[in-house]
Design a protein around this motif. Structure first.
Motif, PDB file in Angstrom:
ATOM      1  N   LEU A 100       0.895  -1.060  -0.347  1.00 28.24           N
ATOM      2  CA  LEU A 100       0.149   0.041  -0.098  1.00 28.24           C
ATOM      3  C   LEU A 100       0.884   1.246  -0.108  1.00 28.24           C
ATOM      4  O   LEU A 100       0.498   2.225  -0.645  1.00 28.24           O
ATOM      5  N   GLU A 101       1.857   1.190   0.788  1.00 22.90           N
ATOM      6  CA  GLU A 101       2.890   2.400   0.870  1.00 22.90           C
ATOM      7  C   GLU A 101       3.495   2.680  -0.404  1.00 22.90           C
ATOM      8  O   GLU A 101       3.652   3.627  -1.032  1.00 22.90           O
ATOM      9  N   LYS A 102       3.904   1.621  -1.299  1.00 20.33           N
ATOM     10  CA  LYS A 102       4.257   1.475  -2.544  1.00 20.33           C
ATOM     11  C   LYS A 102       3.517   2.142  -3.490  1.00 20.33           C
ATOM     12  O   LYS A 102       3.859   3.048  -4.550  1.00 20.33           O
ATOM     13  N   GLN A 108       1.307   9.229  -5.614  1.00 22.51           N
ATOM     14  CA  GLN A 108       1.664  10.715  -5.357  1.00 22.51           C
ATOM     15  C   GLN A 108       2.475  11.205  -6.625  1.00 22.51           C
ATOM     16  O   GLN A 108       2.594  12.501  -6.796  1.00 22.51           O
ATOM     17  N   THR A 109       3.427  10.298  -7.092  1.00 23.72           N
ATOM     18  CA  THR A 109       4.355  10.822  -8.014  1.00 23.72           C
ATOM     19  C   THR A 109       3.411  11.231  -9.376  1.00 23.72           C
ATOM     20  O   THR A 109       3.893  12.097 -10.056  1.00 23.72           O
ATOM     21  N   ALA A 110       2.573  10.297  -9.493  1.00 25.61           N
ATOM     22  CA  ALA A 110       1.817  10.645 -10.869  1.00 25.61           C
ATOM     23  C   ALA A 110       0.978  12.026 -10.690  1.00 25.61           C
ATOM     24  O   ALA A 110       0.555  12.372 -11.697  1.00 25.61           O
ATOM     25  N   LEU A 111       0.430  12.144  -9.546  1.00 21.33           N
ATOM     26  CA  LEU A 111      -0.224  13.423  -9.144  1.00 21.33           C
ATOM     27  C   LEU A 111       0.592  14.463  -9.559  1.00 21.33           C
ATOM     28  O   LEU A 111      -0.202  15.545 -10.129  1.00 21.33           O
ATOM     29  N   ASN A 152      -7.610   8.236  -5.615  1.00 20.85           N
ATOM     30  CA  ASN A 152      -6.835   7.152  -5.196  1.00 20.85           C
ATOM     31  C   ASN A 152      -5.899   7.244  -4.171  1.00 20.85           C
ATOM     32  O   ASN A 152      -5.732   6.357  -3.320  1.00 20.85           O
ATOM     33  N   ILE A 153      -5.141   8.416  -3.985  1.00 20.60           N
ATOM     34  CA  ILE A 153      -4.433   8.862  -2.677  1.00 20.60           C
ATOM     35  C   ILE A 153      -5.310   8.718  -1.614  1.00 20.60           C
ATOM     36  O   ILE A 153      -4.921   7.999  -0.665  1.00 20.60           O
ATOM     37  N   GLU A 154      -6.555   9.103  -1.468  1.00 15.41           N
ATOM     38  CA  GLU A 154      -7.377   9.276  -0.340  1.00 15.41           C
ATOM     39  C   GLU A 154      -7.880   7.718  -0.104  1.00 15.41           C
ATOM     40  O   GLU A 154      -7.869   7.548   1.125  1.00 15.41           O
ATOM     41  N   ALA A 155      -8.223   6.905  -0.989  1.00 16.44           N
ATOM     42  CA  ALA A 155      -8.528   5.345  -0.794  1.00 16.44           C
ATOM     43  C   ALA A 155      -7.375   4.712  -0.198  1.00 16.44           C
ATOM     44  O   ALA A 155      -7.327   4.109   0.680  1.00 16.44           O
ATOM     45  N   LEU A 156      -5.807   5.087  -0.700  1.00 23.13           N
ATOM     46  CA  LEU A 156      -5.027   4.211  -0.020  1.00 23.13           C
ATOM     47  C   LEU A 156      -4.480   4.887   1.381  1.00 23.13           C
ATOM     48  O   LEU A 156      -4.203   4.013   1.901  1.00 23.13           O
ATOM     49  N   LEU A 157      -4.953   5.943   1.597  1.00 23.20           N
ATOM     50  CA  LEU A 157      -4.819   6.531   2.946  1.00 23.20           C
ATOM     51  C   LEU A 157      -5.792   5.834   4.070  1.00 23.20           C
ATOM     52  O   LEU A 157      -5.293   5.432   5.092  1.00 23.20           O
ATOM     53  N   ARG A 158      -6.975   5.710   3.351  1.00 27.72           N
ATOM     54  CA  ARG A 158      -7.939   5.084   4.346  1.00 27.72           C
ATOM     55  C   ARG A 158      -7.463   3.705   4.770  1.00 27.72           C
ATOM     56  O   ARG A 158      -7.590   2.992   5.725  1.00 27.72           O
ATOM     57  N   GLU A 159      -7.175   3.068   3.422  1.00 24.92           N
ATOM     58  CA  GLU A 159      -6.683   1.596   3.560  1.00 24.92           C
ATOM     59  C   GLU A 159      -5.694   1.348   4.365  1.00 24.92           C
ATOM     60  O   GLU A 159      -5.458   0.416   5.140  1.00 24.92           O
TER      61      GLU A 159
END
Length: 164
Positions: A100-102, A108-111, A152-159
């Motif tokens: 998940l961190e990866k 974040q890089t893509a953003l 996607n970043i929000e979802a990954l942070l939630r997960e």
């Protein structure tokens, strides 16, 4: 020989297993406007010219006694769950957190890259874009891309918060 088969068929049909048999009757009815209606509901045939098209007998097989109870071997197997040890679970959570961190760093890089692309395109003005609506139309996919990466970043942070 055909007579013997017919007798066997009739005999098997009369066994107690067919006590739950329910006949299904299909009717073809013609309403006042002449449209045909096929139905198995006797109530739909009221006031219409109806003819019996087919009659079938549906038989539901009986349930074997004790079919719903688990066997002794199955109940012993239930006692062994979960098969994963606590150390294996911790290792799996660690791997999940790393993945998940990866993914988060990739998003974040893509953003950042998508925001750079948008900034570059906002500075450019094409010759065929006489009004601002055409500029907005050209920039809309870039803005959508940014929005997707943010979600996607929000979802990954939630997960990630659920894993820790």
């Amino acid at each position: 020989m055909k007579l013997v088969r017919a007798l066997i068929f009739v005999t098997l049909g009369a066994l107690p297993g067919s006590a739950g048999a329910q006949p299904t009757e299909i009717y073809k009815c013609v309403d006042r406007t002449g449209r045909p209606l096929y139905t198995s509901d006797k109530r739909d045939t009221a006031g219409k010219k109806c003819a019996l098209v087919s009659r079938e007998v549906n038989v539901v097989p009986g349930q074997r006694p004790g079919a719903g109870k688990p066997t002794a071997a199955a109940s012993r197997e239930l006692g062994r769950f979960p098969r994963e040890t606590p150390s294996q679970a911790a290792t799996a959570k660690g791997r999940q957190r790393e993945i998940l961190e990866k993914e988060l760093s990739t998003e974040q890089t893509a953003l950042v890259r998508a925001k750079q692309d948008l900034a570059e395109q906002q500075a450019v003005r094409m010759g065929n874009e006489a009004n601002y609506a055409r500029v907005e139309e050209r920039l809309r996919p870039l803005k959508d891309n940014i929005e997707t990466h943010e979600k996607n970043i929000e979802a990954l942070l939630r997960e990630l918060s659920n894993v820790r």
